[in-house]
Design an enzyme around this catalytic site. Structure first.
Site, PDB file in Angstrom:
ATOM      1  N   GLY A  46      -9.711  -6.200 -29.964  1.00 38.05           N
ATOM      2  CA  GLY A  46     -10.162  -7.054 -31.355  1.00 38.05           C
ATOM      3  C   GLY A  46     -11.956  -6.355 -30.975  1.00 38.05           C
ATOM      4  O   GLY A  46     -12.374  -6.266 -29.753  1.00 38.05           O
ATOM      5  N   GLN A  51     -20.936  -7.049 -33.065  1.00 41.92           N
ATOM      6  CA  GLN A  51     -20.636  -6.689 -31.560  1.00 41.92           C
ATOM      7  C   GLN A  51     -21.333  -5.474 -31.067  1.00 41.92           C
ATOM      8  O   GLN A  51     -21.680  -4.877 -30.207  1.00 41.92           O
ATOM      9  CB  GLN A  51     -19.183  -6.782 -31.698  1.00 41.92           C
ATOM     10  CG  GLN A  51     -19.128  -8.365 -31.078  1.00 41.92           C
ATOM     11  CD  GLN A  51     -17.503  -8.535 -30.236  1.00 41.92           C
ATOM     12  OE1 GLN A  51     -16.790  -7.976 -31.063  1.00 41.92           O
ATOM     13  NE2 GLN A  51     -17.217  -8.689 -28.942  1.00 41.92           N
ATOM     14  N   CYS A  95     -14.144 -10.965 -23.395  1.00 39.97           N
ATOM     15  CA  CYS A  95     -15.095 -10.926 -24.666  1.00 39.97           C
ATOM     16  C   CYS A  95     -15.515  -9.424 -24.218  1.00 39.97           C
ATOM     17  O   CYS A  95     -16.470  -9.621 -23.327  1.00 39.97           O
ATOM     18  CB  CYS A  95     -15.844 -11.812 -25.031  1.00 39.97           C
ATOM     19  SG  CYS A  95     -17.301 -11.098 -26.271  1.00 39.97           S
ATOM     20  N   LEU A  96     -15.727  -8.490 -25.113  1.00 40.58           N
ATOM     21  CA  LEU A  96     -16.060  -7.139 -24.490  1.00 40.58           C
ATOM     22  C   LEU A  96     -18.261  -7.645 -24.833  1.00 40.58           C
ATOM     23  O   LEU A  96     -18.624  -6.948 -23.818  1.00 40.58           O
ATOM     24  CB  LEU A  96     -15.954  -6.401 -25.826  1.00 40.58           C
ATOM     25  CG  LEU A  96     -14.890  -5.756 -25.551  1.00 40.58           C
ATOM     26  CD1 LEU A  96     -14.536  -4.403 -27.283  1.00 40.58           C
ATOM     27  CD2 LEU A  96     -14.421  -5.421 -24.250  1.00 40.58           C
ATOM     28  N   HIS A 137     -10.322 -15.307 -32.347  1.00 42.90           N
ATOM     29  CA  HIS A 137     -11.831 -15.425 -32.460  1.00 42.90           C
ATOM     30  C   HIS A 137     -12.798 -13.988 -32.881  1.00 42.90           C
ATOM     31  O   HIS A 137     -13.954 -14.037 -32.790  1.00 42.90           O
ATOM     32  CB  HIS A 137     -11.013 -14.236 -30.162  1.00 42.90           C
ATOM     33  CG  HIS A 137     -12.216 -13.517 -29.941  1.00 42.90           C
ATOM     34  ND1 HIS A 137     -12.165 -14.280 -28.448  1.00 42.90           N
ATOM     35  CD2 HIS A 137     -13.322 -12.808 -29.841  1.00 42.90           C
ATOM     36  CE1 HIS A 137     -13.554 -13.440 -27.503  1.00 42.90           C
ATOM     37  NE2 HIS A 137     -14.134 -12.541 -28.638  1.00 42.90           N
ATOM     38  N   GLU A 138     -12.031 -12.954 -33.365  1.00 42.06           N
ATOM     39  CA  GLU A 138     -13.028 -11.980 -34.124  1.00 42.06           C
ATOM     40  C   GLU A 138     -13.333 -12.812 -35.172  1.00 42.06           C
ATOM     41  O   GLU A 138     -14.798 -12.600 -35.591  1.00 42.06           O
ATOM     42  CB  GLU A 138     -12.169 -10.993 -34.828  1.00 42.06           C
ATOM     43  CG  GLU A 138     -11.603 -10.440 -32.854  1.00 42.06           C
ATOM     44  CD  GLU A 138     -12.343  -9.426 -32.451  1.00 42.06           C
ATOM     45  OE1 GLU A 138     -13.755  -9.683 -32.636  1.00 42.06           O
ATOM     46  OE2 GLU A 138     -12.492  -9.991 -31.496  1.00 42.06           O
ATOM     47  N   HIS A 141     -16.512 -14.239 -34.580  1.00 46.97           N
ATOM     48  CA  HIS A 141     -17.709 -13.601 -34.129  1.00 46.97           C
ATOM     49  C   HIS A 141     -18.254 -13.993 -35.248  1.00 46.97           C
ATOM     50  O   HIS A 141     -19.763 -14.056 -35.957  1.00 46.97           O
ATOM     51  CB  HIS A 141     -17.366 -12.561 -33.786  1.00 46.97           C
ATOM     52  CG  HIS A 141     -17.466 -12.129 -32.742  1.00 46.97           C
ATOM     53  ND1 HIS A 141     -18.478 -11.956 -31.041  1.00 46.97           N
ATOM     54  CD2 HIS A 141     -16.181 -12.041 -31.474  1.00 46.97           C
ATOM     55  CE1 HIS A 141     -17.894 -12.505 -30.105  1.00 46.97           C
ATOM     56  NE2 HIS A 141     -16.722 -11.791 -30.085  1.00 46.97           N
TER      57      HIS A 141
HETATM   58 ZN    ZN Z   1     -15.612 -11.350 -28.772  1.00 52.87          ZN
END
Ligand code: ZN
Length: 170
Positions: A46, A51, A95-96, A137-138, A141
């Site tokens: 995701g 991000q 998380c990226l 989670h997304e 963000h």
């Molecule tokens: Zn993340």
């Protein structure tokens, strides 16, 4: 194919509330294509627009429930969590934008999310388990919230190969 740079915590955009999308034109289409490219390049499940340093309420998800079956793909614009189940579960997240860090996070087991597709048509998605976790989670963000804010505990692990590539790219 256009892979965009993934911003890393503590970049300030990760803490801002993203804006609603009003314009579903070419720029949004390109953003969504690039977000899918970036997600695959980083081997993630995701990705939210902040991000990749774009302060808009856009997220993409690509998740296969089992190996060997085609993944479910979603591009969701202006998402709203309209239902979260009272049943929760604990799972390990990464998380990226926070390479090498993992944590246990409590999330609702099932959700219903509404929003728009990439062309502005209304959509409703029902998700359960890991897919529900990814959406939660997304969506966090888009509100400047990171999983480390909610984690019961966090720990560091040796970077995965993809994360090493990310760092080498800087
Ligand atoms: Zn993340």
């Amino acid at each position: 194919m256009a892979v965009r740079e993934i911003v890393v915590h503590p970049h300030p955009i990760l803490r801002k509330k993203a804006r609603e999308v009003q314009d579903f034109g070419q720029e949004l289409q390109q953003l969504i294509e690039d977000m899918f490219d970036t997600l695959r390049w980083a081997s993630g499940v995701g990705l939210a627009a902040p991000q990749v340093n774009v302060p808009l309420r856009v997220l993409v998800v690509e998740y296969a429930h089992e190996e060997g079956i085609p993944p479910e793909r979603y591009a969701l614009v202006n998402p709203k969590l309209v239902y979260v189940s009272p049943e929760t579960e604990i799972g390990t997240e990464g998380c990226l934008s926070i390479p090498g860090v993992f944590g246990e996070v409590v999330r609702a087991r099932s959700i219903i999310v509404t929003g728009q597709d990439r062309f502005g048509n209304p959509i409703t998605i029902r998700a359960h388990g890991w897919l529900a976790r990814i959406f939660q989670h997304e969506i966090d963000h888009l509100n400047g919230i990171l999983f480390i804010d909610k984690a019961l505990r966090t720990w560091k692990e040796t970077p995965e190969p993809t994360e090493m590539v990310l760092q080498a790219r800087k």
